[in-house]
Scaffold this motif. Structure first.
Motif, PDB file in Angstrom:
ATOM      1  N   ASN A 153       0.823  -1.220   0.000  1.00 48.16           N
ATOM      2  CA  ASN A 153       0.000   0.000   0.000  1.00 48.16           C
ATOM      3  C   ASN A 153       0.854   1.266   0.000  1.00 48.16           C
ATOM      4  OD1 ASN A 153      -2.422  -1.495   0.077  1.00 48.16           O
ATOM      5  ND2 ASN A 153      -2.267  -1.659   2.299  1.00 48.16           N
ATOM      6  N   LYS A 154       1.988   1.203  -0.673  1.00 46.93           N
ATOM      7  CA  LYS A 154       2.893   2.352  -0.728  1.00 46.93           C
ATOM      8  C   LYS A 154       3.038   2.895  -2.145  1.00 46.93           C
ATOM      9  CE  LYS A 154       5.685   0.976   3.224  1.00 46.93           C
ATOM     10  NZ  LYS A 154       7.043   0.678   3.698  1.00 46.93           N
ATOM     11  N   GLY A 155       2.316   2.316  -3.080  1.00 43.68           N
ATOM     12  CA  GLY A 155       2.411   2.769  -4.458  1.00 43.68           C
ATOM     13  C   GLY A 155       1.253   2.239  -5.271  1.00 43.68           C
ATOM     14  N   PRO A 156       1.173   2.687  -6.520  1.00 44.02           N
ATOM     15  CA  PRO A 156       0.077   2.250  -7.386  1.00 44.02           C
ATOM     16  C   PRO A 156       0.214   0.775  -7.759  1.00 44.02           C
ATOM     17  CG  PRO A 156       1.661   3.518  -8.644  1.00 44.02           C
ATOM     18  CD  PRO A 156       2.099   3.593  -7.209  1.00 44.02           C
ATOM     19  N   CYS A 157      -0.909   0.204  -8.149  1.00 45.79           N
ATOM     20  CA  CYS A 157      -0.956  -1.207  -8.542  1.00 45.79           C
ATOM     21  C   CYS A 157      -1.372  -1.325 -10.004  1.00 45.79           C
ATOM     22  CB  CYS A 157      -1.978  -1.971  -7.713  1.00 45.79           C
ATOM     23  SG  CYS A 157      -1.601  -2.094  -5.965  1.00 45.79           S
ATOM     24  N   THR A 158      -0.766  -2.257 -10.694  1.00 44.99           N
ATOM     25  CA  THR A 158      -1.293  -2.625 -12.003  1.00 44.99           C
ATOM     26  C   THR A 158      -2.567  -3.420 -11.743  1.00 44.99           C
ATOM     27  OG1 THR A 158      -0.114  -4.728 -12.097  1.00 44.99           O
ATOM     28  CG2 THR A 158       1.044  -2.778 -12.979  1.00 44.99           C
ATOM     29  N   VAL A 210      -4.237  -9.870  -7.611  1.00 45.51           N
ATOM     30  CA  VAL A 210      -3.464 -10.785  -6.769  1.00 45.51           C
ATOM     31  C   VAL A 210      -3.529 -10.337  -5.312  1.00 45.51           C
ATOM     32  CG1 VAL A 210      -1.119 -11.545  -6.239  1.00 45.51           C
ATOM     33  CG2 VAL A 210      -1.923 -11.521  -8.597  1.00 45.51           C
ATOM     34  N   LYS A 211      -3.353  -9.067  -5.093  1.00 41.39           N
ATOM     35  CA  LYS A 211      -3.392  -8.503  -3.739  1.00 41.39           C
ATOM     36  C   LYS A 211      -4.719  -8.820  -3.055  1.00 41.39           C
ATOM     37  CE  LYS A 211      -2.897  -4.007  -1.545  1.00 41.39           C
ATOM     38  NZ  LYS A 211      -2.642  -2.588  -1.789  1.00 41.39           N
ATOM     39  N   ASP A 212      -5.795  -8.769  -3.820  1.00 39.84           N
ATOM     40  CA  ASP A 212      -7.115  -9.066  -3.275  1.00 39.84           C
ATOM     41  C   ASP A 212      -7.255 -10.530  -2.863  1.00 39.84           C
ATOM     42  OD1 ASP A 212      -7.791  -6.418  -3.725  1.00 39.84           O
ATOM     43  OD2 ASP A 212      -8.916  -6.848  -5.565  1.00 39.84           O
ATOM     44  N   LYS A 213      -6.525 -11.427  -3.526  1.00 39.74           N
ATOM     45  CA  LYS A 213      -6.612 -12.860  -3.234  1.00 39.74           C
ATOM     46  C   LYS A 213      -5.622 -13.306  -2.160  1.00 39.74           C
ATOM     47  CE  LYS A 213      -9.491 -13.244  -6.655  1.00 39.74           C
ATOM     48  NZ  LYS A 213      -9.967 -11.886  -6.785  1.00 39.74           N
ATOM     49  N   LEU A 214      -4.679 -12.441  -1.841  1.00 37.51           N
ATOM     50  CA  LEU A 214      -3.591 -12.807  -0.943  1.00 37.51           C
ATOM     51  C   LEU A 214      -4.038 -13.334   0.418  1.00 37.51           C
ATOM     52  CD1 LEU A 214      -0.583 -13.028  -0.613  1.00 37.51           C
ATOM     53  CD2 LEU A 214      -0.523 -10.613  -0.040  1.00 37.51           C
ATOM     54  N   PRO A 215      -4.967 -12.695   1.106  1.00 41.11           N
ATOM     55  CA  PRO A 215      -5.362 -13.243   2.416  1.00 41.11           C
ATOM     56  C   PRO A 215      -5.871 -14.685   2.336  1.00 41.11           C
ATOM     57  CG  PRO A 215      -6.133 -10.997   2.193  1.00 41.11           C
ATOM     58  CD  PRO A 215      -5.605 -11.407   0.831  1.00 41.11           C
ATOM     59  N   GLU A 216      -6.672 -14.977   1.336  1.00 43.00           N
ATOM     60  CA  GLU A 216      -7.173 -16.344   1.187  1.00 43.00           C
ATOM     61  C   GLU A 216      -6.033 -17.308   0.857  1.00 43.00           C
ATOM     62  OE1 GLU A 216     -10.761 -18.637  -1.020  1.00 43.00           O
ATOM     63  OE2 GLU A 216      -9.476 -17.425  -2.323  1.00 43.00           O
ATOM     64  N   ALA A 217      -5.146 -16.907  -0.034  1.00 46.82           N
ATOM     65  CA  ALA A 217      -4.021 -17.770  -0.398  1.00 46.82           C
ATOM     66  C   ALA A 217      -3.159 -18.077   0.825  1.00 46.82           C
ATOM     67  CB  ALA A 217      -3.189 -17.126  -1.505  1.00 46.82           C
TER      68      ALA A 217
END
Length: 121
Positions: A48-53, A59-66
């Motif tokens: 959360n320190k810069g823009p995301c592609t 991927v970031k949205d799926k990370l907690p579940e993964a």
């Protein structure tokens, strides 16, 4: 926990019923591992320190579940890439690794599961 950087490259789209989409399974992770600028940009997104592609955002949205499921919905290729990325970033970019761990596993509850995951073939 060591699956954090799997997410850097996979570009997972929408969650599937059984597995994450495999559209980006042929992604060349060596490009990320050998490109400091790209690696830092992906890490900033995840932290959360810069823009995301759009791909890294998904991927970031799926990370907690993964993390919680030891990548249960990941394809074999995604697991392989995740292991390689995690090992390389932990070894060669320890400061990024510490920040990712601090953000995504502050209580250390995934540590043992991910150590076991990285040992699997």
């Amino acid at each position: 926990m060591k699956i954090i950087l799997l997410t850097l490259c996979l570009g997972l789209a929408v969650l599937g019923q059984e597995q994450y989409e495999s559209a980006n399974d042929n992604f060349d992770i060596s490009e990320v591992l050998t490109n400091e600028r790209l690696l830092n940009a992906y890490a900033k997104c995840l932290l959360n320190k810069g823009p995301c592609t759009p791909e890294v955002k998904q991927v970031k949205d799926k990370l907690p579940e993964a993390l919680a499921t030891r990548c249960a919905k990941c394809t074999d290729k995604q697991k392989q890439m995740g292991k390689q990325l995690a090992q390389e970033v932990k070894k060669n970019h320890p400061e990024i690794w510490k920040q990712l761990v601090s953000m995504y596993d502050p209580q250390g509850k995934y540590q043992q599961a991910w150590q076991d995951f990285l040992k699997e073939n």
